[in-house]
Design a protein around this motif. Structure first.
Motif, PDB file in Angstrom:
ATOM      1  N   THR A   6       0.760  -1.264  -0.298  1.00 29.88           N
ATOM      2  CA  THR A   6      -0.135   0.129   0.355  1.00 29.88           C
ATOM      3  C   THR A   6       1.408   0.961   0.010  1.00 29.88           C
ATOM      4  N   TYR A   7       0.512   2.245  -0.451  1.00 35.21           N
ATOM      5  CA  TYR A   7       1.253   3.850  -0.094  1.00 35.21           C
ATOM      6  C   TYR A   7       0.109   4.829   0.216  1.00 35.21           C
ATOM      7  N   THR A   8       0.681   6.149   0.301  1.00 35.14           N
ATOM      8  CA  THR A   8      -0.166   6.703   1.041  1.00 35.14           C
ATOM      9  C   THR A   8       0.769   8.133   0.253  1.00 35.14           C
ATOM     10  N   LEU A   9      -0.450   9.223   0.099  1.00 36.05           N
ATOM     11  CA  LEU A   9       0.621  10.208  -0.682  1.00 36.05           C
ATOM     12  C   LEU A   9       1.374  11.084   0.652  1.00 36.05           C
ATOM     13  N   SER A  10       1.557  11.872   0.130  1.00 33.30           N
ATOM     14  CA  SER A  10       2.907  12.769   0.763  1.00 33.30           C
ATOM     15  C   SER A  10       1.841  13.792   1.205  1.00 33.30           C
ATOM     16  N   ASP A  11       1.842  14.731   1.847  1.00 33.64           N
ATOM     17  CA  ASP A  11       1.285  16.024   2.088  1.00 33.64           C
ATOM     18  C   ASP A  11       1.182  17.368   1.546  1.00 33.64           C
ATOM     19  N   LYS A  12       2.713  17.051   1.133  1.00 35.21           N
ATOM     20  CA  LYS A  12       3.065  18.115   0.407  1.00 35.21           C
ATOM     21  C   LYS A  12       2.356  18.971  -0.831  1.00 35.21           C
ATOM     22  N   SER A  13       1.422  19.330  -1.092  1.00 32.93           N
ATOM     23  CA  SER A  13       0.802  19.942  -1.676  1.00 32.93           C
ATOM     24  C   SER A  13       1.444  20.231  -2.778  1.00 32.93           C
ATOM     25  N   PRO A  14       0.970  20.275  -4.598  1.00 25.08           N
ATOM     26  CA  PRO A  14       0.703  19.587  -5.440  1.00 25.08           C
ATOM     27  C   PRO A  14       0.635  17.686  -5.196  1.00 25.08           C
ATOM     28  N   ASN A  15      -0.419  17.419  -4.870  1.00 21.31           N
ATOM     29  CA  ASN A  15      -0.107  15.616  -4.649  1.00 21.31           C
ATOM     30  C   ASN A  15      -1.025  15.068  -5.131  1.00 21.31           C
ATOM     31  N   GLY A  16      -1.651  13.969  -5.030  1.00 23.44           N
ATOM     32  CA  GLY A  16      -2.194  12.470  -5.730  1.00 23.44           C
ATOM     33  C   GLY A  16      -2.632  13.412  -7.860  1.00 23.44           C
ATOM     34  N   PRO A  17      -4.078  13.616  -7.924  1.00 23.59           N
ATOM     35  CA  PRO A  17      -4.182  13.487  -9.309  1.00 23.59           C
ATOM     36  C   PRO A  17      -3.876  15.341  -9.768  1.00 23.59           C
ATOM     37  N   ARG A  18      -3.879  15.836  -8.956  1.00 20.04           N
ATOM     38  CA  ARG A  18      -2.977  17.367  -9.057  1.00 20.04           C
ATOM     39  C   ARG A  18      -1.738  17.104  -9.105  1.00 20.04           C
ATOM     40  N   GLY A  19      -0.911  16.802  -8.640  1.00 19.65           N
ATOM     41  CA  GLY A  19       0.532  16.218  -8.832  1.00 19.65           C
ATOM     42  C   GLY A  19       0.939  15.469  -9.942  1.00 19.65           C
ATOM     43  N   LEU A  20      -0.026  14.585 -10.289  1.00 17.76           N
ATOM     44  CA  LEU A  20       0.125  13.901 -11.877  1.00 17.76           C
ATOM     45  C   LEU A  20       0.319  15.176 -13.197  1.00 17.76           C
ATOM     46  N   LYS A  21      -0.666  15.861 -12.697  1.00 18.18           N
ATOM     47  CA  LYS A  21      -0.977  17.007 -13.619  1.00 18.18           C
ATOM     48  C   LYS A  21       0.235  17.473 -13.682  1.00 18.18           C
ATOM     49  N   ALA A  22       0.639  17.814 -12.311  1.00 17.30           N
ATOM     50  CA  ALA A  22       1.953  18.989 -12.234  1.00 17.30           C
ATOM     51  C   ALA A  22       3.306  17.970 -12.637  1.00 17.30           C
ATOM     52  N   GLY A  23       3.486  16.937 -12.582  1.00 20.34           N
ATOM     53  CA  GLY A  23       4.508  15.909 -12.795  1.00 20.34           C
ATOM     54  C   GLY A  23       5.118  16.289 -11.348  1.00 20.34           C
ATOM     55  N   SER A  24       4.366  15.650 -10.515  1.00 18.82           N
ATOM     56  CA  SER A  24       5.268  15.960  -9.166  1.00 18.82           C
ATOM     57  C   SER A  24       4.362  15.084  -8.185  1.00 18.82           C
ATOM     58  N   LEU A  25       5.274  13.667  -7.325  1.00 23.19           N
ATOM     59  CA  LEU A  25       4.466  13.150  -6.546  1.00 23.19           C
ATOM     60  C   LEU A  25       5.069  12.917  -5.772  1.00 23.19           C
TER      61      LEU A  25
END
Ligand code: MN
Length: 194
Positions: free
Chosen positions: A105-124
């Motif tokens: 399993t994994y969890t996204l870091s709190d540092k935004s942007p992340n998740g789908p937005r991070g995907l778009k921004a090119g940083s996860l």
């Protein structure tokens, strides 16, 4: 198990309960599949938005923060793909052998942007809880390129400064290793290829 009865006795227009899928609160999954197709590579997949976001990593993931592993983003895969392993017959896309190299399993870091937005921004940024891959990692899209990302281990208690070869962390008798040994045995014997 079947959800037939669960669904039969509920009206999902009237209850906020889910009618399918994973229960909310469950951690999203990741999987790394080792794939011997035309070239041996590792498919790194993260559950996001109901699919597996997918990257092909030619050299495989590393626990050494000094390694920046090229990760080519490929098409989304269905969630059920996470448990797939076996042979893709000749003539089909990706024909060859697939084995599961790691999962968890994994969890996204709190540092935004992340998740789908991070995907778009090119940083996860995320923390993996697998058998082999543990701790914090980042996927960063290379500037000026559409599909090329880098998979990088962050420095933490799970990081190593030793050279890391994903293939070393595979059972010697795994289906792919057996196929490689067979092919290698035909070509040469003796000294190890570099
Ligand atoms: Mn693949």
């Amino acid at each position: 198990m079947s959800l037939t009865r669960y669904k039969k006795i509920r009206d999902f227009k009237r209850t906020p309960e889910p009618d399918s899928g994973k229960p909310p609160g469950d951690l999203p999954i990741f999987v790394v599949q080792r794939h011997k197709a035309r070239n041996l590579h590792y498919d790194f997949r993260l559950e996001m938005n109901g699919v597996l976001k997918s990257w092909a990593v030619p050299k495989g993931p590393s626990l050494n923060p000094g390694d920046k592993r090229l990760a080519m983003m490929v098409e989304d895969h269905p969630l059920d793909y996470a448990t797939f392993h076996g042979v893709i017959p000749e003539g089909n896309y990706g024909a060859g052998i697939v084995e599961i190299w790691d999962h968890g399993t994994y969890t996204l870091s709190d540092k935004s942007p992340n998740g789908p937005r991070g995907l778009k921004a090119g940083s996860l940024k995320f923390t993996l809880r697998g058998r082999k891959l543990k701790g914090e990692f980042a996927l960063a899209r290379m500037s000026g390129s559409g599909n090329a990302w880098l998979l990088i281990k962050h420095r933490d208690q799970y990081a190593t400064d030793q050279p890391y070869e994903s293939g070393d962390y595979t059972a010697k008798n795994s289906p792919i290793n057996r196929a490689l040994q067979k092919a290698g045995g035909r070509k040469k014997s003796g000294s190890k290829a570099s």
